[in-house]
Design a protein around this motif. Structure first.
Motif, PDB file in Angstrom:
ATOM      1  N   UNK A  78       0.838  -1.205   0.000  1.00 20.02           N
ATOM      2  CA  UNK A  78       0.000   0.000   0.000  1.00 20.02           C
ATOM      3  C   UNK A  78       0.873   1.256   0.000  1.00 20.02           C
ATOM      4  N   UNK A  79       1.972   1.219   0.728  1.00 20.47           N
ATOM      5  CA  UNK A  79       2.879   2.375   0.753  1.00 20.47           C
ATOM      6  C   UNK A  79       3.535   2.576  -0.616  1.00 20.47           C
ATOM      7  N   UNK A  80       3.916   1.476  -1.276  1.00 23.60           N
ATOM      8  CA  UNK A  80       4.464   1.580  -2.630  1.00 23.60           C
ATOM      9  C   UNK A  80       3.422   2.135  -3.594  1.00 23.60           C
ATOM     10  N   UNK A  81       2.166   1.746  -3.389  1.00 24.84           N
ATOM     11  CA  UNK A  81       1.077   2.266  -4.217  1.00 24.84           C
ATOM     12  C   UNK A  81       1.014   3.788  -4.104  1.00 24.84           C
ATOM     13  N   UNK A  82       1.023   4.304  -2.890  1.00 19.94           N
ATOM     14  CA  UNK A  82       0.947   5.748  -2.674  1.00 19.94           C
ATOM     15  C   UNK A  82       2.208   6.438  -3.198  1.00 19.94           C
ATOM     16  N   UNK A  83       3.365   5.839  -2.944  1.00 18.45           N
ATOM     17  CA  UNK A  83       4.630   6.448  -3.380  1.00 18.45           C
ATOM     18  C   UNK A  83       4.704   6.548  -4.904  1.00 18.45           C
ATOM     19  N   UNK A  84       4.318   5.480  -5.608  1.00 17.36           N
ATOM     20  CA  UNK A  84       4.373   5.528  -7.073  1.00 17.36           C
ATOM     21  C   UNK A  84       3.336   6.497  -7.626  1.00 17.36           C
ATOM     22  N   UNK A  85       2.192   6.612  -6.955  1.00 13.19           N
ATOM     23  CA  UNK A  85       1.185   7.588  -7.383  1.00 13.19           C
ATOM     24  C   UNK A  85       1.731   9.006  -7.241  1.00 13.19           C
ATOM     25  N   UNK A  86       2.380   9.301  -6.112  1.00 13.67           N
ATOM     26  CA  UNK A  86       2.939  10.634  -5.898  1.00 13.67           C
ATOM     27  C   UNK A  86       4.097  10.922  -6.858  1.00 13.67           C
ATOM     28  N   UNK A  87       4.995   9.960  -7.036  1.00 12.69           N
ATOM     29  CA  UNK A  87       6.118  10.165  -7.956  1.00 12.69           C
ATOM     30  C   UNK A  87       5.639  10.341  -9.396  1.00 12.69           C
ATOM     31  N   UNK A  88       4.672   9.530  -9.792  1.00 11.93           N
ATOM     32  CA  UNK A  88       4.110   9.657 -11.135  1.00 11.93           C
ATOM     33  C   UNK A  88       3.442  11.003 -11.328  1.00 11.93           C
ATOM     34  N   UNK A  89       2.719  11.455 -10.306  1.00  9.82           N
ATOM     35  CA  UNK A  89       2.056  12.765 -10.389  1.00  9.82           C
ATOM     36  C   UNK A  89       3.076  13.889 -10.488  1.00  9.82           C
ATOM     37  N   UNK A  90       4.151  13.790  -9.719  1.00  2.87           N
ATOM     38  CA  UNK A  90       5.204  14.808  -9.801  1.00  2.87           C
ATOM     39  C   UNK A  90       5.849  14.838 -11.188  1.00  2.87           C
ATOM     40  N   UNK A 105      17.414  21.208 -21.232  1.00  2.64           N
ATOM     41  CA  UNK A 105      18.495  20.604 -20.457  1.00  2.64           C
ATOM     42  C   UNK A 105      19.332  19.683 -21.350  1.00  2.64           C
ATOM     43  N   UNK A 106      20.595  19.425 -20.974  1.00  2.00           N
ATOM     44  CA  UNK A 106      21.413  18.495 -21.773  1.00  2.00           C
ATOM     45  C   UNK A 106      20.808  17.081 -21.828  1.00  2.00           C
ATOM     46  N   UNK A 107      20.177  16.669 -20.728  1.00  2.00           N
ATOM     47  CA  UNK A 107      19.518  15.356 -20.695  1.00  2.00           C
ATOM     48  C   UNK A 107      18.062  15.585 -20.291  1.00  2.00           C
ATOM     49  N   UNK A 108      17.138  15.173 -21.153  1.00  2.00           N
ATOM     50  CA  UNK A 108      15.714  15.336 -20.877  1.00  2.00           C
ATOM     51  C   UNK A 108      15.226  14.134 -20.069  1.00  2.00           C
ATOM     52  N   UNK A 109      14.710  14.338 -18.850  1.00  2.00           N
ATOM     53  CA  UNK A 109      14.284  13.206 -18.023  1.00  2.00           C
ATOM     54  C   UNK A 109      12.992  12.524 -18.495  1.00  2.00           C
ATOM     55  N   UNK A 110      12.342  13.040 -19.527  1.00  2.00           N
ATOM     56  CA  UNK A 110      11.139  12.430 -20.098  1.00  2.00           C
ATOM     57  C   UNK A 110      10.065  12.201 -19.033  1.00  2.00           C
ATOM     58  N   UNK A 111       9.565  13.286 -18.465  1.00  2.00           N
ATOM     59  CA  UNK A 111       8.586  13.222 -17.390  1.00  2.00           C
ATOM     60  C   UNK A 111       7.330  12.451 -17.741  1.00  2.00           C
ATOM     61  N   UNK A 112       6.825  12.607 -18.968  1.00  2.00           N
ATOM     62  CA  UNK A 112       5.602  11.896 -19.345  1.00  2.00           C
ATOM     63  C   UNK A 112       5.860  10.389 -19.422  1.00  2.00           C
ATOM     64  N   UNK A 113       7.007  10.009 -19.942  1.00  2.00           N
ATOM     65  CA  UNK A 113       7.350   8.584 -20.003  1.00  2.00           C
ATOM     66  C   UNK A 113       7.517   8.016 -18.595  1.00  2.00           C
ATOM     67  N   UNK A 114       8.138   8.781 -17.712  1.00  2.00           N
ATOM     68  CA  UNK A 114       8.296   8.327 -16.324  1.00  2.00           C
ATOM     69  C   UNK A 114       6.937   8.223 -15.631  1.00  2.00           C
ATOM     70  N   UNK A 115       6.004   9.105 -16.001  1.00  2.00           N
ATOM     71  CA  UNK A 115       4.647   9.011 -15.466  1.00  2.00           C
ATOM     72  C   UNK A 115       4.037   7.663 -15.822  1.00  2.00           C
ATOM     73  N   UNK A 116       4.211   7.247 -17.080  1.00  2.24           N
ATOM     74  CA  UNK A 116       3.680   5.947 -17.502  1.00  2.24           C
ATOM     75  C   UNK A 116       4.320   4.804 -16.718  1.00  2.24           C
ATOM     76  N   UNK A 117       5.616   4.882 -16.502  1.00  6.42           N
ATOM     77  CA  UNK A 117       6.314   3.831 -15.748  1.00  6.42           C
ATOM     78  C   UNK A 117       5.789   3.774 -14.310  1.00  6.42           C
ATOM     79  N   UNK A 118       5.735   4.920 -13.650  1.00  8.32           N
ATOM     80  CA  UNK A 118       5.265   4.944 -12.263  1.00  8.32           C
ATOM     81  C   UNK A 118       3.805   4.522 -12.154  1.00  8.32           C
ATOM     82  N   UNK A 119       2.974   4.933 -13.099  1.00 10.23           N
ATOM     83  CA  UNK A 119       1.555   4.548 -13.043  1.00 10.23           C
ATOM     84  C   UNK A 119       1.369   3.062 -13.347  1.00 10.23           C
ATOM     85  N   UNK A 120       2.254   2.484 -14.137  1.00 12.77           N
ATOM     86  CA  UNK A 120       2.212   1.039 -14.347  1.00 12.77           C
ATOM     87  C   UNK A 120       2.504   0.302 -13.051  1.00 12.77           C
ATOM     88  N   UNK A 121       3.545   0.714 -12.347  1.00 12.16           N
ATOM     89  CA  UNK A 121       3.841   0.112 -11.040  1.00 12.16           C
ATOM     90  C   UNK A 121       2.733   0.421 -10.039  1.00 12.16           C
TER      91      UNK A 121
END
Length: 162
Positions: A78-90, A105-121
């Protein structure tokens, strides 16, 4: 995303529902209606607010399951659920409101792609926690174990009935 939340609402609230066929029928018709309207009107911020509203509807029951669960490994899910929701939202918010600055930036962190990864988890952890809680309700002796020592899943030992 909406179908996922409707499924969570069904899983979370179905043990207390007295008319077994009414709730799934209503949720199905609600999901179809929303999908048709969304395909015609193309809600933008309305879709996001709708998703948040469905999430908020689930919070009280998930919290109830969390406080009644004694298994620390299940609580960690449940804590991982909340953490991934918050990280994905950020990640999504950062990408949504700072895309122009971040893309330079020199390296683009790809926030939208990371959102998909975090929301999958996030979906995985939510499903796994709900599976544990449902198995516990049905007295199936659930246990959180890890695949290859990393990925948690629920092992269920149903009682043998003859």
């Amino acid at each position: 995303m909406v179908w996922e939340m409707l499924l969570y609402i069904y899983i979370l609230y179905s043990p207390d529902w007295h008319y077994r066929s009414t709730m799934p029928t209503f949720l199905f018709l609600y999901g179809i209606s929303f999908a048709v309207l969304h395909s015609i009107i193309r809600f933008d911020i309305g879709f996001k607010l709708h998703y948040v509203m469905l999430c908020v509807l689930c919070i009280p029951r998930v919290y109830k399951y969390y406080i009644y669960t004694k298994d620390m490994r299940a609580k960690r899910l449940a804590k991982f659920y909340v953490a991934t929701l918050l990280l994905g939202s950020l990640c999504w918010l950062g990408d949504r409101f700072s895309c122009n600055q971040i893309s330079s930036w020199p390296v683009n962190p790809q926030g939208h792609a990371m959102w998909h990864v975090f929301m999958g988890f996030n979906s995985y952890f939510a499903n796994t926690f709900l599976m544990f809680c449902r198995a516990q309700q049905r007295e199936w002796s659930p246990e959180v174990v890890h695949f290859m020592g990393i990925l948690p899943y629920v092992r269920i030992k149903k009682p043998k009935t003859h």
